[in-house]
Design a protein around this motif. Structure first.
Motif, short mmCIF file in Angstrom:
data_model
loop_
_atom_site.label_atom_id
_atom_site.label_comp_id
_atom_site.label_asym_id
_atom_site.label_seq_id
_atom_site.Cartn_x
_atom_site.Cartn_y
_atom_site.Cartn_z
N LEU A 122 15.77 15.83 36.96
CA LEU A 122 16.83 15.33 36.07
C LEU A 122 16.80 16.03 34.72
O LEU A 122 17.85 16.40 34.19
N ASP A 123 15.62 16.25 34.15
CA ASP A 123 15.52 16.94 32.86
C ASP A 123 16.09 18.35 32.94
O ASP A 123 16.80 18.79 32.04
N GLU A 124 15.81 19.04 34.03
CA GLU A 124 16.34 20.39 34.21
C GLU A 124 17.86 20.37 34.31
O GLU A 124 18.55 21.24 33.78
N VAL A 160 19.90 18.10 32.97
CA VAL A 160 20.42 17.81 31.63
C VAL A 160 20.37 19.06 30.77
O VAL A 160 21.33 19.36 30.05
N ASP A 161 19.28 19.81 30.82
CA ASP A 161 19.17 21.05 30.06
C ASP A 161 20.24 22.05 30.47
O ASP A 161 20.82 22.74 29.62
N ARG A 204 16.02 14.73 17.09
CA ARG A 204 16.08 14.87 18.56
C ARG A 204 17.42 15.41 19.04
O ARG A 204 17.47 16.25 19.93
N GLU A 205 18.51 14.90 18.45
CA GLU A 205 19.84 15.19 18.98
C GLU A 205 20.66 16.13 18.11
O GLU A 205 21.70 16.62 18.55
N GLY A 224 14.81 10.85 40.85
CA GLY A 224 15.14 11.41 39.55
C GLY A 224 14.43 12.71 39.24
O GLY A 224 14.48 13.19 38.12
#
Length: 84
Positions: free
Chosen positions: A8-10, A12-13, A43-44, A5
Motif C-alpha cells: 500500500l505504501d508503494e 501511495v508513493d 509530513r504533508e 494491505g
C-alpha cells in the motif's frame, strides 16, 4: 496484496509521483499548544521557513488544499503575499 494491505505504501508513493495536489502557500502563526499542526505541515507540506518564538511557531509553508481548513485560523499572510 489487497487483503492484507501489503504494498500500500508503494502504491501511495506512485500516485504521489504522478498526481500533483493543489497547494496553498502561506505564512502561519501556530500556537505552541498545536504542535500537531506543525507536524502535519512537515509530513504533508513543504516547510520553507520555521521560527520558534514565545508567541508561537511562525512558519512559511506550502500545504495541500485539503488541509486549508486546519490552518485557516492561523494564517498571517496568504500565498500571494509570502515573499520568495
Amino acid at each position: 496484496t489487497r487483503r492484507v494491505g501489503a504494498g500500500l505504501d508503494e502504491l501511495v508513493d506512485a500516485f504521489a509521483r504522478h498526481f500533483v495536489l493543489p497547494m496553498r502557500r502561506a505564512r502561519l502563526q501556530i500556537p505552541l499548544d498545536r504542535f500537531d499542526l506543525v507536524d502535519l505541515l512537515h509530513r504533508e507540506g513543504d516547510v520553507r521557513r520555521e521560527e520558534h518564538r514565545a508567541d508561537g511557531v511562525w512558519i512559511e509553508a506550502e500545504y495541500p488544499l485539503r488541509y486549508a481548513k486546519n490552518f485557516m485560523p492561523y494564517v498571517v499572510r496568504k500565498e500571494s503575499e509570502v515573499a520568495e
